[in-house]
Design a protein around this motif. Structure first.
Motif, mmCIF file in Angstrom:
data_model
loop_
_atom_site.group_PDB
_atom_site.id
_atom_site.type_symbol
_atom_site.label_atom_id
_atom_site.label_comp_id
_atom_site.label_asym_id
_atom_site.label_seq_id
_atom_site.Cartn_x
_atom_site.Cartn_y
_atom_site.Cartn_z
ATOM 1 N N GLU A 155 11.630 11.543 -7.390
ATOM 2 C CA GLU A 155 11.091 10.213 -7.665
ATOM 3 C C GLU A 155 10.052 9.918 -6.600
ATOM 4 O O GLU A 155 10.363 9.816 -5.415
ATOM 5 N N VAL A 210 5.501 -5.113 0.018
ATOM 6 C CA VAL A 210 6.637 -4.261 -0.351
ATOM 7 C C VAL A 210 7.229 -3.614 0.896
ATOM 8 O O VAL A 210 8.444 -3.545 1.059
ATOM 9 N N GLY A 251 8.824 4.936 -5.858
ATOM 10 C CA GLY A 251 9.370 3.928 -4.967
ATOM 11 C C GLY A 251 9.878 2.699 -5.679
ATOM 12 O O GLY A 251 9.808 1.592 -5.138
ATOM 13 N N ARG A 252 10.411 2.869 -6.898
ATOM 14 C CA ARG A 252 10.957 1.747 -7.657
ATOM 15 C C ARG A 252 12.321 2.124 -8.220
ATOM 16 O O ARG A 252 12.562 3.272 -8.601
ATOM 17 N N SER A 253 13.184 1.117 -8.288
ATOM 18 C CA SER A 253 14.536 1.387 -8.771
ATOM 19 C C SER A 253 14.531 1.856 -10.219
ATOM 20 O O SER A 253 15.364 2.686 -10.610
ATOM 21 N N GLY A 285 10.154 2.242 -1.273
ATOM 22 C CA GLY A 285 10.285 1.034 -2.063
ATOM 23 C C GLY A 285 10.608 -0.196 -1.246
ATOM 24 O O GLY A 285 10.665 -0.152 -0.011
ATOM 25 N N ASP A 322 14.723 -4.279 -3.822
ATOM 26 C CA ASP A 322 14.750 -3.560 -5.099
ATOM 27 C C ASP A 322 15.947 -2.613 -5.072
ATOM 28 O O ASP A 322 15.931 -1.592 -4.375
ATOM 29 N N THR A 373 12.306 3.730 -11.829
ATOM 30 C CA THR A 373 11.991 5.149 -11.935
ATOM 31 C C THR A 373 13.058 6.003 -11.250
ATOM 32 O O THR A 373 13.310 7.140 -11.670
ATOM 33 N N SER A 416 1.284 -0.789 -0.487
ATOM 34 C CA SER A 416 2.605 -1.417 -0.436
ATOM 35 C C SER A 416 2.712 -2.378 0.744
ATOM 36 O O SER A 416 3.309 -3.459 0.631
#
Length: 360
Positions: free
Chosen positions: A253, A50, A256-258, A280, A284, A260, A45
């Motif tokens: 979760e 990221v 690290g993504r909106s 994340g 995002d 998911t 990342s």
């Protein structure tokens, strides 16, 4: 010495150089000979932009090794001691530390903008990821980053404790405090996700559903305590079978993504808990409407580095490992020398490795 360097953010390959030196040694600092380091998704990342990180930099933050030299005023470790590198040390005096929330201490980030390394050909500066940079033969860190470990803990196991295992176990044990008999879903079953699964099993969860698109990771999740493992498209069916459609008591979760995180929210029962473990991007955004926040009364709990006292978490993990209650060696599915770091990066990207140990 040798170190793996990313020259520019966005590049997907590291260059292993032999003209790098660790800098910054002095009072309150420790020089460490790195013996093993784990490859964590956070390294990818940072390489991709990221996570914020100045370049050029040496990735790696999940390491262990031996103390070579200590600066003036350092008393907790001495040359020859075995240590794990803690990328988020607690200062002990800030408001977060005084409240007992040492995982929120920002002292460790104060050095993130100071170069940890220097090229010998002209003296150009090189940073270390998260103020460390363990993809190198040596690293100089603040004394608080060098945490002593017992002699019976192998370097590869100690490296895992430095980040992934502490993060995953802590999310289940500290942040969620999973109840015995509860239902759990874990979205994202790499090294951290599997550690969440082990934590949920320790706490007595009755059902643990592992969710991951990679078949080998689903198979691994079952070995580490998941009661069933499904690809993302089969999560609705698992939710129906396990919870009668109500939703899980705890959903983790670990991506690290909106997208998911939204899926995790939708699969959490009303009054249940969504635990955000994945790191994340700042741009995002997770979208929730005000009515569902009020009406569903779902708790959203971020978990930073396992959500508890880091040093105590290290000690607890070692005790559980010694007692055979958790499997740490099984997390390491690949071992490569530093020269093969780019092959290890590809394995991480394709999801074929839970944790790769870089032997230095």
């Amino acid at each position: 010495m040798r170190a793996a360097v990313l020259h520019e953010i966005g590049q997907d390959k590291l260059e292993v150089l032999d003209d790098v030196e660790a800098v910054g040694f002095g009072p309150g600092r420790v020089r460490i000979r790195v013996r093993a380091t784990g490859l964590c998704h956070s390294d990818l990342s940072a390489m991709g932009g990221v996570l914020p990180q100045p370049a050029p930099f040496v990735p790696g933050h999940e390491g262990a090794g031996e103390v070579l030299e200590v600066g003036e005023g350092v008393t907790r470790v001495r040359p020859g001691d075995r240590v794990v590198v803690c990328w988020l040390p607690a200062c002990g005096t800030c408001p977060a530390c005084r409240r007992g929330q040492t995982e929120l201490c920002l002292a460790g980030f104060m050095n993130a903008g100071t170069p940890n390394f220097r090229r010998c050909d002209g003296g150009s500066d090189v940073f270390g990821f998260a103020g460390t940079g363990t993809f190198a033969e040596e690293v100089v860190v603040d004394a608080g980053c060098a945490v002593p470990i017992p002699d019976d803990v192998p370097f590869d196991i100690a490296a895992l404790i430095g980040c992934g295992v502490t993060t995953g176990l802590g999310a289940a044990l500290n942040t969620a405090d999973v109840e015995a008999g509860s239902s759990v879903a874990v979205i994202g079953c790499g090294g951290v996700g599997v550690s969440v699964i082990q934590g949920a099993r320790l706490k007595g969860a009755a059902e643990i559903v592992a969710v991951d698109p990679v078949a080998s990771r689903r198979e691994a999740a079952l070995r580490f305590g998941a009661t069933r493992a499904v690809p993302p498209e089969e999560l609705p069916g698992a939710k129906q079978e396990v919870t009668g459609g109500e939703g899980f008591d705890h959903v983790f979760e670990v991506v690290g993504r909106s997208a998911t995180a939204r899926t995790a929210y939708e699969n959490t029962r009303r009054g249940g808990t969504l635990v955000v473990v994945g790191a994340g991007a700042m741009d995002d955004f997770l979208q929730l409407n005000m009515f569902e926040l009020f009406f569903d009364e779902k708790r959203i709990l971020p978990s930073m580095y396992g959500g508890g006292d880091v040093l105590r978490s290290y000690e607890r993990t070692i005790a559980l490992w010694r007692a055979g209650r958790i499997d740490l060696a099984g997390l390491i599915t690949h071992r490569v020398p530093l020269a093969e770091i780019n092959e290890a990066l590809d394995q991480m990207r394709t999801g074929t490795a839970l944790r790769t140990c870089i032997e230095i």
